[in-house]
Enzyme design. Structure first.
Site, PDB file in Angstrom:
ATOM      1  N   ASP A  81      19.186 -28.752 -46.075  1.00 21.77           N
ATOM      2  CA  ASP A  81      18.110 -29.165 -46.979  1.00 21.77           C
ATOM      3  C   ASP A  81      16.808 -28.442 -46.647  1.00 21.77           C
ATOM      4  O   ASP A  81      16.436 -28.330 -45.463  1.00 21.77           O
ATOM      5  CB  ASP A  81      17.854 -30.672 -46.829  1.00 21.77           C
ATOM      6  CG  ASP A  81      18.512 -31.497 -47.921  1.00 21.77           C
ATOM      7  OD1 ASP A  81      18.867 -30.933 -48.974  1.00 21.77           O
ATOM      8  OD2 ASP A  81      18.655 -32.717 -47.709  1.00 21.77           O
ATOM      9  N   GLU A 113      15.362 -30.135 -54.043  1.00 22.10           N
ATOM     10  CA  GLU A 113      15.345 -31.206 -55.045  1.00 22.10           C
ATOM     11  C   GLU A 113      14.575 -30.751 -56.275  1.00 22.10           C
ATOM     12  O   GLU A 113      13.448 -30.249 -56.159  1.00 22.10           O
ATOM     13  CB  GLU A 113      14.721 -32.471 -54.446  1.00 22.10           C
ATOM     14  CG  GLU A 113      15.560 -33.024 -53.293  1.00 22.10           C
ATOM     15  CD  GLU A 113      14.993 -34.301 -52.681  1.00 22.10           C
ATOM     16  OE1 GLU A 113      14.043 -34.882 -53.244  1.00 22.10           O
ATOM     17  OE2 GLU A 113      15.509 -34.703 -51.623  1.00 22.10           O
ATOM     18  N   GLU A 177      22.253 -37.711 -57.922  1.00 21.26           N
ATOM     19  CA  GLU A 177      22.070 -38.933 -57.119  1.00 21.26           C
ATOM     20  C   GLU A 177      21.614 -40.105 -57.981  1.00 21.26           C
ATOM     21  O   GLU A 177      20.618 -39.999 -58.713  1.00 21.26           O
ATOM     22  CB  GLU A 177      21.062 -38.677 -55.981  1.00 21.26           C
ATOM     23  CG  GLU A 177      20.833 -39.933 -55.134  1.00 21.26           C
ATOM     24  CD  GLU A 177      20.240 -39.702 -53.759  1.00 21.26           C
ATOM     25  OE1 GLU A 177      20.009 -38.531 -53.389  1.00 21.26           O
ATOM     26  OE2 GLU A 177      20.008 -40.704 -53.056  1.00 21.26           O
TER      27      GLU A 177
HETATM   28  O1  KIV Z   1      19.378 -35.680 -47.416  1.00 28.76           O
HETATM   29  C1  KIV Z   1      20.519 -36.034 -47.763  1.00 28.76           C
HETATM   30  O2  KIV Z   1      21.313 -36.563 -46.978  1.00 28.76           O
HETATM   31  C2  KIV Z   1      20.902 -35.826 -49.157  1.00 28.76           C
HETATM   32  C3  KIV Z   1      22.152 -36.490 -49.636  1.00 28.76           C
HETATM   33  C4  KIV Z   1      21.924 -37.931 -49.849  1.00 28.76           C
HETATM   34  C5  KIV Z   1      22.693 -35.836 -50.858  1.00 28.76           C
HETATM   35  O3  KIV Z   1      20.212 -35.166 -49.870  1.00 28.76           O
END
Ligand code: KIV
Length: 259
Positions: A81, A113, A177
């Site tokens: 991420d 995102e 989500e």
């Molecule tokens: O940060 C995370 O774990 C996520 C998942 C919930 C998809 O983005």
């Protein structure tokens, strides 16, 4: 698993399994079990750091955890991420930070995102050959705007537009989500890239769960979550037993001692 194979799974009607991991120990176990992809989620801010949102997570922390995970993994696709405010400023900022993630962790891809509003950034990453997954619906980094993290997102036109914008800009996959099952099914049918659902029903091309929740380590119990184990009780009971045996001197015994 590679990015092209991950994307191709959709055409082969093979459902993709994704789980979060944050360190070497657990990532190695999920990989050994045969998971398709491991997401080093910025959820680590909540489940590892104990914070109430993901907003304080830094790029350095994602790189630190991403590197440990990637070192453990032999087969799964590792996706890291991009945390809050490491890509929202400009496409150039995103390329620089995502480039660091790929260079310094060994991961294969990043996730951010957004859809329509991040299309230029997704395009810039794809053009720099940095595989990028999008994430629409409930977006934890937008918690201040959304007013919480548990509300099902129902703006059908907006979510369809976000998903199509992400695909057209070059995302190789997309997390959906907390959106209604029917809408997730429509988005899945409208896209050629895989949709990975969390709280989005069974009609997505794959599923992702936060590992600590899936294993019953956290106390989190939303409707969409299935717990596949109760490790919280297992760990607490084992630790109580250890404390008890140290106290009553039944551990260690002769079999655990050196002559
Ligand atoms: O940060 C995370 O774990 C996520 C998942 C919930 C998809 O983005």
């Amino acid at each position: 698993m590679t990015v092209p194979r991950f994307t191709a799974a959709k055409g082969q009607q093979r459902k993709l399994s994704v789980i979060t991991a944050y360190d070497y120990l657990w990532a190695g176990l999920y990989d050994e079990a045969g998971i398709d992809a491991i997401l080093v989620g910025d959820s680590l801010g909540m489940v590892v750091q104990g914070r109430s949102t993901t907003l304080p997570v830094t790029l350095e922390q994602m790189i630190y955890h991403g590197e440990m995970v990637a070192r453990a993994v032999k087969n799964a696709l590792v996706i890291v991420d991009l945390p809050f405010m490491t890509y929202q400023v400009s496409p150039a900022q995103a390329v620089e930070n995502a480039g660091r993630v790929l260079k310094e962790t060994g991961a294969a891809a990043v996730k951010l995102e957004g859809g329509v509003h991040q299309a230029a950034t997704i395009r810039a990453l794809a053009e720099a050959d940095i595989p990028v997954m999008a994430h629409v619906g409930m977006r934890p980094q937008s918690v201040r705007k959304l007013g919480g993290m548990s509300r099902v997102q129902r703006d059908e036109a907006g979510l369809m537009a976000d998903s199509k914008a992400a695909e057209e800009a070059g995302a190789f996959g997309i997390v959906l989500e907390l959106i209604p099952r029917g809408l997730a099914g429509k988005i899945t049918a409208a896209l050629s890239i895989p949709t990975i659902g969390i709280g989005a029903g069974p009609d997505c091309d794959g599923q992702v769960l936060v590992s600590c929740d899936m294993l019953g380590l956290s106390g989190f119990q939303p409707r969409f979550l299935k717990k596949y184990a109760d490790l919280r009780s297992t760990v607490i009971e084992a630790t109580k037993q250890y404390i008890h045996e140290v106290g009553n001197q039944t551990f260690p015994d002769q079999s655990h001692s050196h002559e």
